[in-house]
Motif scaffolding. Structure first.
Motif, mmCIF file in Angstrom:
data_model
loop_
_atom_site.group_PDB
_atom_site.id
_atom_site.type_symbol
_atom_site.label_atom_id
_atom_site.label_comp_id
_atom_site.label_asym_id
_atom_site.label_seq_id
_atom_site.Cartn_x
_atom_site.Cartn_y
_atom_site.Cartn_z
ATOM 1 N N LEU B 168 0.796 -1.203 -0.073
ATOM 2 C CA LEU B 168 -0.011 -0.061 -0.015
ATOM 3 C C LEU B 168 0.771 1.238 -0.017
ATOM 4 N N GLY B 169 1.888 1.262 0.753
ATOM 5 C CA GLY B 169 3.036 2.236 0.705
ATOM 6 C C GLY B 169 3.260 2.529 -0.565
ATOM 7 N N ILE B 170 3.768 1.622 -1.129
ATOM 8 C CA ILE B 170 4.504 1.962 -2.432
ATOM 9 C C ILE B 170 3.439 2.259 -3.391
ATOM 10 N N PHE B 171 2.220 1.901 -3.475
ATOM 11 C CA PHE B 171 1.028 2.565 -4.187
ATOM 12 C C PHE B 171 0.871 3.925 -3.910
ATOM 13 N N ALA B 172 0.805 4.206 -2.476
ATOM 14 C CA ALA B 172 0.589 5.583 -2.240
ATOM 15 C C ALA B 172 1.742 6.613 -2.883
ATOM 16 N N THR B 173 3.009 5.813 -2.997
ATOM 17 C CA THR B 173 4.036 6.628 -3.154
ATOM 18 C C THR B 173 3.906 6.915 -4.739
ATOM 19 N N GLY B 174 3.547 5.931 -5.346
ATOM 20 C CA GLY B 174 3.222 5.853 -6.799
ATOM 21 C C GLY B 174 2.387 7.164 -7.253
ATOM 22 N N ILE B 175 1.299 7.186 -6.413
ATOM 23 C CA ILE B 175 0.148 8.095 -6.794
ATOM 24 C C ILE B 175 0.787 9.425 -6.272
ATOM 25 N N LEU B 176 1.380 9.554 -5.237
ATOM 26 C CA LEU B 176 1.940 10.955 -4.833
ATOM 27 C C LEU B 176 2.894 11.292 -6.074
ATOM 28 N N ALA B 177 3.541 10.383 -6.447
ATOM 29 C CA ALA B 177 4.860 10.667 -7.360
ATOM 30 C C ALA B 177 4.195 11.289 -8.841
ATOM 31 N N GLY B 178 2.955 10.680 -9.078
ATOM 32 C CA GLY B 178 2.225 11.146 -10.311
ATOM 33 C C GLY B 178 1.529 12.585 -10.188
ATOM 34 N N ARG B 179 1.309 12.746 -8.914
ATOM 35 C CA ARG B 179 0.607 14.131 -8.655
ATOM 36 C C ARG B 179 1.872 15.151 -8.708
ATOM 37 N N LEU B 180 2.816 14.749 -8.138
ATOM 38 C CA LEU B 180 3.934 15.799 -8.060
ATOM 39 C C LEU B 180 4.701 16.054 -9.542
#
Lengths: 102, 597
Positions: B168-180
């Motif tokens: 879940l942490g890695i998925f949240a990281t991915g979504i955050l990276a996409g937003r940034l």
């Protein structure tokens, strides 16, 4: 001859340098290909679909689909004209479900 | 030295070096004759979106990333029922004589046909019936892949309790990276560094917050499978830049680092003194639940030696971006041979585990054969050169467990999306062709299949369908070669071998499920072969061995039907391809035509 030797050394250094550069270039290319190339293509495709929409809205009137009144179409036309050729090519291209894998 | 995984990697490098440099060059000169001066589709139809020239290094990276997934990692686990020697021989020889020919040929066929993908090519070479059969075959193929991967992800979360929060942490990281990246337009290097730091934090968080194993008893896997389907549903319906793209991007780093670490571990094995301890050969029919060596071994290793998926990738994208024709060899053949190396490193991961360690691994999975053994082998290979402490081993266990989950989830997200697109093609305006219902159905059917727990049989169906697709792809390549009057025997023999073998494997699986149904129905002589359902559908107590016998019989019957459909569609497609081949073979060459005129 010492100057010839120097030239040879220089050439060797140059070759080694270019080898280093080409290795760096290859490594960068591989990393980019693995990590980002797919995403860049996906972003390009998203833009392509948006462009299709833009072109259909702009030129819809001429195609028999009156989306925008001609007044606005004509105002937007200068922005659409440079893309007409590539848009036509993409729209007419044969596509299949096996094109949509990535 | 021969008893170390080191030898696997060295043997593969030598064999694949010969395949690439000697056989490959000779084959190139004899058959394809690539010409660097011939204009490729990337230049001919350049539009900057689908068609544009890209360097061979970029394309190699892209092709390798697209083809290397769970197939070469988990396939050897099933194949090792026969011992590691048959697996080793098939991965080396299969790749040498068949695997790279298919990947390379798929790219070249597409390049020589204006960059078209396999759908239009099959239409042109085999007619509308051939193309429609391919479409139907792909639909079943998607369902089977989805069922296998959903089951495996749910199982990995259950076997490795520390991986769920980390995932879940890695998925949240991915979504955050996409937003940034896309919303706030922050520099990609900075975002990547932040994402890498967050991935490490996620793995530590996973270790701090483990979820309890088997907390719902036999329904645990079914519950986790629902969670998996929820994530996949989101991945399929959300725009690519919001979910799949950035998650795939940040996942790339831990997954490929894992491959490098394992390869280093295998190469250092004589120094770290980690040797092969499993049996080299266990017999031609050692386990009735798996099947005989021929044809099962050849479909169990679903990607390490050859894979039909690769031909779809090569012909749909890579061929449209090839700068010059001579680049196809390093890109297509090079990436396939590299994948063979990954498969051999994965075989090594299983083979360094002793029987006792296998039992420990199996106990962690609730006493069944443990597909997560790869993680224990990978930890054993790599922890030795990291110091080997308890803390290191624990961290690496979570890390490799997460790698397995991420591999499966990222590939499955693409498969679910692809299912949706195929549904739109097949069902059109019908409700099943629409976005949400299509995705829902595309996850519901695999979920039902997954919770039966018959994953080895499903894996073999998946392998059978995948390898059959490979055989059909090589046949399409052979037809093209026959049409242009190039030597086609070098692809005709591998294609025939793959088609016959995979059809036989599908028949075996149909027979296996039929035995199970007859066993449920109380026929004594079939009861001994074992039943094909587990989890909530299997025995909760010795008094009631089959709590849901009707459902179990029905599901096994459905699996028989799926197998029959795959077999018939494959057979039909094979018929059309051979028919087309002999038609083109019988056509006179231009010179002969001129003479007869």
């Amino acid at each position: 001859m010492f100057w010839k030797k120097k030239d040879k050394e220089k050439e060797q250094e140059k070759e080694q340098g270019s080898e280093k550069t080409s290795f760096k270039k290859a490594a960068k290319g591989v990393l980019y290909g693995m990590a980002s190339h797919g995403h860049v293509m996906s972003a390009l495709r998203t833009r392509m679909y948006l462009e299709h929409l833009f072109m259909f809205i702009t030129l819809g009137d001429m195609l028999g689909i009156p989306v925008l009144p001609p007044y606005y179409s004509l105002r937007i036309l200068p922005y659409a004209v440079p893309n007409i050729k590539s848009w036509k090519m993409r729209v007419f291209r044969e596509r299949d479900f096996t094109d949509a894998i990535f | 030295m021969a008893s170390y995984p080191f030898i696997f990697v060295v043997l593969a490098i030598i064999a694949y070096g010969i395949a690439f440099r000697v056989y490959g060059k000779w084959y190139d000169r004899t058959v394809w004759k690539p010409d660097p001066k011939r204009t490729t589709p990337a230049h001919m139809y350049m539009d900057g979106v689908e068609y544009f020239p890209v360097s061979k290094y970029v394309l190699w990276g892209y092709q390798f990333k697209s083809i290397a997934a769970l197939g070469p990692i988990l396939g050897p686990f099933v194949a090792l029922s026969f011992g590691w020697l048959p697996a080793l021989i098939w991965i080396i020889l299969g790749n040498f004589f068949i695997g790279w020919l298919q990947d390379y040929g798929a790219i070249m066929v597409s390049v020589r046909n204006e960059g078209r993908s396999f759908g239009p090519i099959s239409y042109e070479l085999t007619g509308p019936k051939g193309r429609n059969t391919l479409l139907g075959f792909l639909l079943f193929y998607m369902i089977i892949i989805s069922a296998v991967f959903i089951y495996l992800i749910a199982t990995f979360w259950n076997i490795f309790p520390t991986t769920f929060v980390a995932t879940l942490g890695i998925f949240a990281t991915g979504i955050l990276a996409g937003r940034l990246l896309y919303k706030y337009r922050i520099n990609v290097v900075r975002v990547t560094i932040l994402a890498l730091a967050l991935i490490v934090v996620s793995i530590f968080l996973g270790r701090l917050l483990p979820i309890p194993s088997n907390f719902l008893g036999s329904w645990t896997i079914a519950f986790w499978a629902v969670v998996v389907c929820g994530i996949l549903f989101a991945g399929s319906i959300l725009p690519m830049p919001v979910f799949i793209q950035p998650v795939n991007y940040v996942s790339f780093f831990p997954t490929y680092l894992a491959i490098i670490l394992i390869l280093i571990g295998a190469l250092l094995s004589p120094i770290t003194n980690i040797s092969l301890v499993q049996a080299a050969f266990k017999g031609f029919y050692p386990d009735p639940n798996v099947g005989p060596l021929w044809p099962i071994l050849f479909v169990a290793i679903a990607c390490g030696a050859i894979s039909g998926w690769h031909s779809l990738v090569g012909s749909s994208t890579t061929s449209k971006q090839l700068d010059i024709e001579t680049d196809a060899h390093p890109v297509g053949a090079g990436s396939m041979l590299s994948e063979g190396l990954l498969a051999l490193a994965s075989v090594a991961c299983y083979m360094v585990l002793t029987n006792d360690e296998m039992k420990v691994a199996a106990a962690a999975a609730g006493g069944v054969r443990n597909i997560g053994s790869w993680v224990y082998g990978a930890v054993k290979l790599t922890s030795a050169y990291f110091g080997g402490g308890e803390a290191v081993r624990n961290f690496l266990t979570t890390y490799f467990g997460v790698v397995l989950v991420i591999y499966a989830l990222t590939v499955q997200a693409l498969v679910t999306r692809f299912w949706r697109l195929i549904s739109a093609e097949v069902f059109g305006q019908n409700i099943l062709g629409q976005k949400y219902p299509a995705t829902f159905v595309g996850l519901l059917i695999p979920w039902i299949f997954a919770i039966t727990g018959s994953w080895i049989n499903l894996w073999l169906y998946f392998g059978g369908a995948n390898q059959l697709l490979a055989g059909l792809a090589i046949m399409l390549i052979t037809i093209h070669l026959a049409r242009v009057k190039s030597p086609s025997i070098y692809t005709l023999i591998p294609a025939t071998f793959m088609i016959v073998t995979t059809l036989a494997a599908l028949l075996w699986e149909i027979y296996d499920f039929t035995r199970a149904v007859l066993g449920y129905l109380g026929i004594e002589e079939f009861a001994k072969f074992g039943l094909k359902v587990a989890g909530p559908l299997a025995k909760p107590s010795p008094d009631a061995p089959y709590p849901y016998p009707t459902i179990s019989v029905l599901l096994n019957s459905v699996f028989i039907l799926v197998g029959v459909m795959l077999f018939l569609l494959g057979l039909r497609m094979a018929y059309y391809t051979y028919k087309a081949y002999f038609r083109f073979k019988a056509e006179p060459t231009p010179a002969m035509a001129r003479e007869s005129a």
